[in-house]
Design an enzyme around this catalytic site. Structure first.
Site, PDB file in Angstrom:
ATOM      1  N   TYR A  29      87.596  18.419 -66.024  1.00 52.06           N
ATOM      2  CA  TYR A  29      87.482  19.781 -65.485  1.00 52.06           C
ATOM      3  C   TYR A  29      87.687  20.807 -66.609  1.00 52.06           C
ATOM      4  CZ  TYR A  29      88.479  17.060 -61.240  1.00 52.06           C
ATOM      5  OH  TYR A  29      88.480  16.117 -60.240  1.00 52.06           O
ATOM      6  N   SER A  34      89.316  28.067 -59.146  1.00 49.78           N
ATOM      7  CA  SER A  34      89.917  29.178 -58.434  1.00 49.78           C
ATOM      8  C   SER A  34      91.283  28.860 -57.846  1.00 49.78           C
ATOM      9  CB  SER A  34      88.973  29.660 -57.331  1.00 49.78           C
ATOM     10  OG  SER A  34      89.563  30.662 -56.547  1.00 49.78           O
ATOM     11  N   TRP A  35      91.355  27.928 -56.879  1.00 48.37           N
ATOM     12  CA  TRP A  35      92.676  27.756 -56.265  1.00 48.37           C
ATOM     13  C   TRP A  35      93.614  27.005 -57.190  1.00 48.37           C
ATOM     14  CZ3 TRP A  35      94.143  24.413 -51.491  1.00 48.37           C
ATOM     15  CH2 TRP A  35      93.686  23.100 -51.608  1.00 48.37           C
ATOM     16  N   ASP A  36      93.072  26.286 -58.180  1.00 54.61           N
ATOM     17  CA  ASP A  36      93.931  25.735 -59.229  1.00 54.61           C
ATOM     18  C   ASP A  36      94.705  26.858 -59.921  1.00 54.61           C
ATOM     19  OD1 ASP A  36      92.780  22.636 -60.173  1.00 54.61           O
ATOM     20  OD2 ASP A  36      91.551  23.871 -58.867  1.00 54.61           O
ATOM     21  N   GLN A 108      86.926  29.306 -52.929  1.00 57.45           N
ATOM     22  CA  GLN A 108      87.955  28.333 -52.577  1.00 57.45           C
ATOM     23  C   GLN A 108      89.076  29.054 -51.826  1.00 57.45           C
ATOM     24  OE1 GLN A 108      88.945  26.124 -56.242  1.00 57.45           O
ATOM     25  NE2 GLN A 108      87.946  24.325 -55.366  1.00 57.45           N
ATOM     26  N   ASP A 175      87.562  18.181 -51.236  1.00 56.66           N
ATOM     27  CA  ASP A 175      86.119  17.989 -51.353  1.00 56.66           C
ATOM     28  C   ASP A 175      85.502  16.965 -50.407  1.00 56.66           C
ATOM     29  OD1 ASP A 175      86.848  19.602 -53.438  1.00 56.66           O
ATOM     30  OD2 ASP A 175      85.701  18.561 -54.947  1.00 56.66           O
ATOM     31  N   ARG A 210      85.928   8.398 -56.612  1.00 58.09           N
ATOM     32  CA  ARG A 210      85.162   9.638 -56.482  1.00 58.09           C
ATOM     33  C   ARG A 210      84.298   9.630 -55.222  1.00 58.09           C
ATOM     34  NH1 ARG A 210      86.747  13.748 -59.155  1.00 58.09           N
ATOM     35  NH2 ARG A 210      84.641  14.522 -59.302  1.00 58.09           N
ATOM     36  N   TYR A 366      89.842   9.873 -53.678  1.00 56.74           N
ATOM     37  CA  TYR A 366      89.994  11.328 -53.679  1.00 56.74           C
ATOM     38  C   TYR A 366      90.758  11.835 -52.454  1.00 56.74           C
ATOM     39  CZ  TYR A 366      88.253  15.328 -56.450  1.00 56.74           C
ATOM     40  OH  TYR A 366      88.148  16.403 -57.277  1.00 56.74           O
ATOM     41  N   GLU A 410      96.434  13.820 -61.216  1.00 59.70           N
ATOM     42  CA  GLU A 410      95.669  14.627 -60.256  1.00 59.70           C
ATOM     43  C   GLU A 410      96.069  14.288 -58.825  1.00 59.70           C
ATOM     44  OE1 GLU A 410      90.916  15.570 -59.407  1.00 59.70           O
ATOM     45  OE2 GLU A 410      91.504  13.975 -60.802  1.00 59.70           O
TER      46      GLU A 410
END
Length: 448
Positions: A29, A34-36, A108, A175, A210, A366, A410
């Site tokens: 990444y 955004s929300w990160d 987001q 996601d 994924r 995920y 993550e």
């Protein structure tokens, strides 16, 4: 343990700082998400409040004229081939003085007002200069945060009831959650898109972790359809293939209004406007997203009017709304304590992203089972606001122990706690700092 984890988390954030913004991770990444940025600011402010403010400002400098805040702001110094789908795929026109292809067109969850308020609160302990910096930052951010809320409650109110609809699973931040499966089943899956476009994520991550190729083909098709319509939001329920109201997204939308009321009070603006909107959002979430039969909050497909049958962690997040009636808060806690999620008292781990008892529960893929720190951080915040303080402390302890043992990954295996996905992940590091440092109750929490 605390000092070791603190120092490790600080090293992750130093490594992932990219000059004027934070990347979630260096490898998978390499841009700004955004929300990160919101989650990162919450923890980064303990060690470098100036960077926390700069990260938020960098994101909002990419805000569209209509108020939307893009879910990715592309780093112009990163090569097109280093991330897919990149700037060329999105082909966003120039806007607001920004270069073309500088961002995506999706959004987001709008957690940024909550983050801004938390960074401001922390500034009180950093001295007079930090307080002045924080006040100036709030003055700059406040109208932009309001514009973001106006966009989401206006342009994105496809259901007409005051909630924001998302037009792509990526907008949720969750996601490939099973919450989208029913709605996504109606989206065409053109697998030839994967012959035309290369999935770079599978070059650097295990395919078993994924989203599947079928999911990814649908994701790309939705973007192309939205792009071909000029990224316009008119007639979404009629013209777009995926339009849903998510309890996680809309609970954060309501929480943002509560935070904006606090910010407005500091700046001399009218906080009541925000409190009233927060109450309307909370009421709409209960009216539209609560399923009385299962006594849970569920995703609503705006096109069909049907709730998703999947029981996902997104249904627990409305607990962050301080005005949520106690009846519904109790239902969320009953669900969180159940075998489907199992709070640390049952599992010694934070809550998984999906129902542990479901036939398609996946320990690796995920958002279809693994543990994520960010949504558990939200759940803990909700517990504190509604007086579940012992369980909030148990959850905090479980998160700290997990990251200390496995690293700032993550996400994590929901049975073993093993780290999965990207190591040295920024929001895991940042939220670890917050979990170590802050045990206070939000000012607008209910009395126990």
């Amino acid at each position: 343990m605390s000092a070791e984890l603190w120092n490790s988390a600080v090293r992750v954030l130093d490594k992932n700082w990219a000059g004027d913004h934070m990347v979630p991770s260096r490898r998978l990444y390499p841009h700004q998400w955004s929300w990160d940025a919101a989650f990162i600011a919450v923890g980064l402010c303990y060690v470098n409040p100036s960077r926390a403010w700069r990260d938020l400002r960098s994101l909002f400098e990419a805000q569209w004229p209509d108020g939307r805040v893009p879910h990715i702001v592309f780093d112009p110094h990163t090569a097109e081939g280093d991330y897919f789908p990149g700037p060329v795929f999105w082909d966003v026109p120039a806007y607001g003085g920004r270069r073309p292809r500088g961002s995506t067109a999706l959004v987001q969850p709008p957690l940024h007002a909550v983050a801004a308020w938390e960074v401001y609160r922390r500034a009180m302990s950093h001295g007079a200069a930090a307080v002045r910096e924080a006040h100036a930052a709030l003055e700059w951010l406040y109208p932009r945060l309001v514009a973001q809320q106006d966009y989401l409650t206006g342009h994105r109110d496809a259901g007409g009831a005051g909630l924001a609809s998302i037009v792509h699973p990526w907008e949720s931040g969750l996601d490939n959650s099973p919450a989208w499966d029913a709605a996504m089943s109606a989206v065409p899956a053109d697998l030839t898109l994967l012959q035309k476009y290369h999935r770079r994520d599978l070059d650097v991550a295990d395919a078993a972790h994924r989203p599947t190729d079928v999911d990814y083909a649908r994701y790309l098709g939705l973007v192309l359809s939205y792009r071909d319509g000029g990224y316009a939001d008119a007639h979404l329920a009629r013209d777009h293939d995926f339009v849903v109201e998510c309890p996680n997204f809309n609970a954060i939308l309501g929480a943002a209004e509560i935070a904006l009321a606090q910010i407005a009070g500091v700046l001399g603006a009218d906080p009541q406007v925000h409190r009233a909107r927060a109450q309307r959002i909370t009421t709409a979430i209960v009216d539209r997203l609560y399923d009385a039969r299962s006594r849970t909050f569920r995703v609503l497909d705006v096109r069909t009017g049907a709730h998703s049958p999947a029981r996902c962690i997104s249904g627990l997040v409305p607990l962050i709304l301080p005005d949520l009636p106690a009846y519904y808060a109790d239902d969320i806690m009953t669900e969180a304590r159940s075998a489907r999620f199992g709070l640390p008292q049952q599992t010694d781990l934070p809550a998984p992203s999906y129902d542990r008892t479901a036939a398609d529960f996946d320990t690796l893929r995920y958002w279809r089972g693994p543990v994520w720190i960010n949504v558990n951080w939200l759940l803990r915040r909700g517990m504190l606001q509604h007086g579940y303080r012992d369980e909030a402390e148990d959850l905090r302890t479980a998160m700290v122990r997990l990251v200390h043992r496995s690293g700032e990954y993550e996400y994590f295996h929901p049975m073993t706690g093993e780290g999965i996905g990207e190591p040295a992940f920024s929001w895991t590091a940042a939220l670890s700092l917050d979990l170590l440092a802050d045990r206070s109750i939000p000012a607008y929490a209910r009395a126990a």
